[in-house]
Design a protein around this motif. Sequence first.
Motif, PDB file in Angstrom:
ATOM      1  N   GLY A 246       0.840  -1.182   0.000  1.00 54.62           N
ATOM      2  CA  GLY A 246       0.000   0.000   0.000  1.00 54.62           C
ATOM      3  C   GLY A 246       0.878   1.235   0.000  1.00 54.62           C
ATOM      4  N   LEU A 247       0.556   2.188  -0.843  1.00 56.87           N
ATOM      5  CA  LEU A 247       1.303   3.440  -0.915  1.00 56.87           C
ATOM      6  C   LEU A 247       0.435   4.561  -0.354  1.00 56.87           C
ATOM      7  N   THR A 248       0.918   5.215   0.705  1.00 59.73           N
ATOM      8  CA  THR A 248       0.205   6.361   1.246  1.00 59.73           C
ATOM      9  C   THR A 248       0.459   7.557   0.343  1.00 59.73           C
ATOM     10  N   PHE A 249      -0.603   8.081  -0.245  1.00 58.61           N
ATOM     11  CA  PHE A 249      -0.540   9.143  -1.240  1.00 58.61           C
ATOM     12  C   PHE A 249      -0.071  10.449  -0.613  1.00 58.61           C
ATOM     13  N   ALA A 250       0.922  11.082  -1.248  1.00 53.51           N
ATOM     14  CA  ALA A 250       1.394  12.398  -0.813  1.00 53.51           C
ATOM     15  C   ALA A 250       0.573  13.455  -1.546  1.00 53.51           C
ATOM     16  N   GLY A 251      -0.542  13.823  -0.971  1.00 53.29           N
ATOM     17  CA  GLY A 251      -1.445  14.784  -1.589  1.00 53.29           C
ATOM     18  C   GLY A 251      -2.740  14.826  -0.809  1.00 53.29           C
ATOM     19  N   THR A 252      -3.782  15.299  -1.448  1.00 49.39           N
ATOM     20  CA  THR A 252      -5.090  15.437  -0.789  1.00 49.39           C
ATOM     21  C   THR A 252      -6.140  14.661  -1.554  1.00 49.39           C
ATOM     22  N   ARG A 253      -6.944  13.912  -0.813  1.00 50.36           N
ATOM     23  CA  ARG A 253      -8.067  13.182  -1.398  1.00 50.36           C
ATOM     24  C   ARG A 253      -9.367  13.845  -0.977  1.00 50.36           C
ATOM     25  N   TYR A 254     -10.263  14.005  -1.956  1.00 47.97           N
ATOM     26  CA  TYR A 254     -11.610  14.497  -1.687  1.00 47.97           C
ATOM     27  C   TYR A 254     -12.589  13.389  -2.060  1.00 47.97           C
ATOM     28  N   ASP A 255     -13.454  13.030  -1.132  1.00 44.95           N
ATOM     29  CA  ASP A 255     -14.449  11.988  -1.389  1.00 44.95           C
ATOM     30  C   ASP A 255     -15.631  12.610  -2.108  1.00 44.95           C
TER      31      ASP A 255
END
Length: 298
Positions: A246-255
């Motif tokens: 699993g790679l923890t994303f370096a950025g922002t996620r919007y659901d």
Amino acid sequence: MSAKPVRKAVFPVGGLGTRFLPATKAIPKEMLPIVDRPLIQYAVDEAIEAGIEQMIFVTGRGKAAIEDHFDIAFELETTMSGRGKSLDILGPTRLRPGAVTYVRQQEPLGLGHAVWCARDVVGDEPFAVLLADDFMVGKPGCLKQMIDAYNRVGGNVICAEVVPDEHTHRYGIITPGAADGPLTEVKGLVEKPAPGTAPSNLSVIGRYILQPEVMGILSGQEKGAGGEIQLTDAMARMIGDQPFHGLTFAGTRYDCGDKVGFLHANMAMALSRDEMADDVELIMNELLEARVEPRRAA
């Protein structure tokens, strides 16, 4: 041995979009705009940045707008050209001929079923899966970060995000192994664990790089949580046989499958645009002040 390159991406876009009714009665939820670009356009742009060559859309009834969006709009382009307007803004909507395939998911039986519907186009190659309503903002993009990791470790790479403990029952959750910076070995996966039973608070979110063997597992059409064919369940059966991270994303996620998350994304992206940020900030401040005033009067 180097990892086989990821050239194909699957976009499951056959869902009904019931959480956004009535807006999605006639418009696919993937066509809902973040400022002035539909969600699906952002996902495709992310895939192109990552080097994806073949876009595979798994569609359903009422999704013709997606096909039209990535087609040539002869009348529109002719009219714009005749008026001396640039067509550059439409450039990203015109995918290279032969670079897009549409597959029909005839029943909404779950994410695993949607991915399985693309099996003949995927063939025996590793492939990416992108869920457009997980709107990912970062530089480089989420899938590019994942492919860079995949080129180092091979196997299967899924996007991970830390979520509050009280929200783990909403997601597929990783049983973590050894960690190396943002990369975590995946020892197990559980789909939407009951509250208090999650093995971690590291959730699986809507980006995947998978080996083609997952299609063979999905062909069993086994139903999981919610009575649907779950992609998480199929991935879990591959753990131990192939590398899995699993790679923890370096950025922002919007659901953007959620109304509040969708509005959050629109506000954030509008504020990031120089040509409108000041006006949007003024409007937001006015609205907030108007909301506060009645409370002061009380």
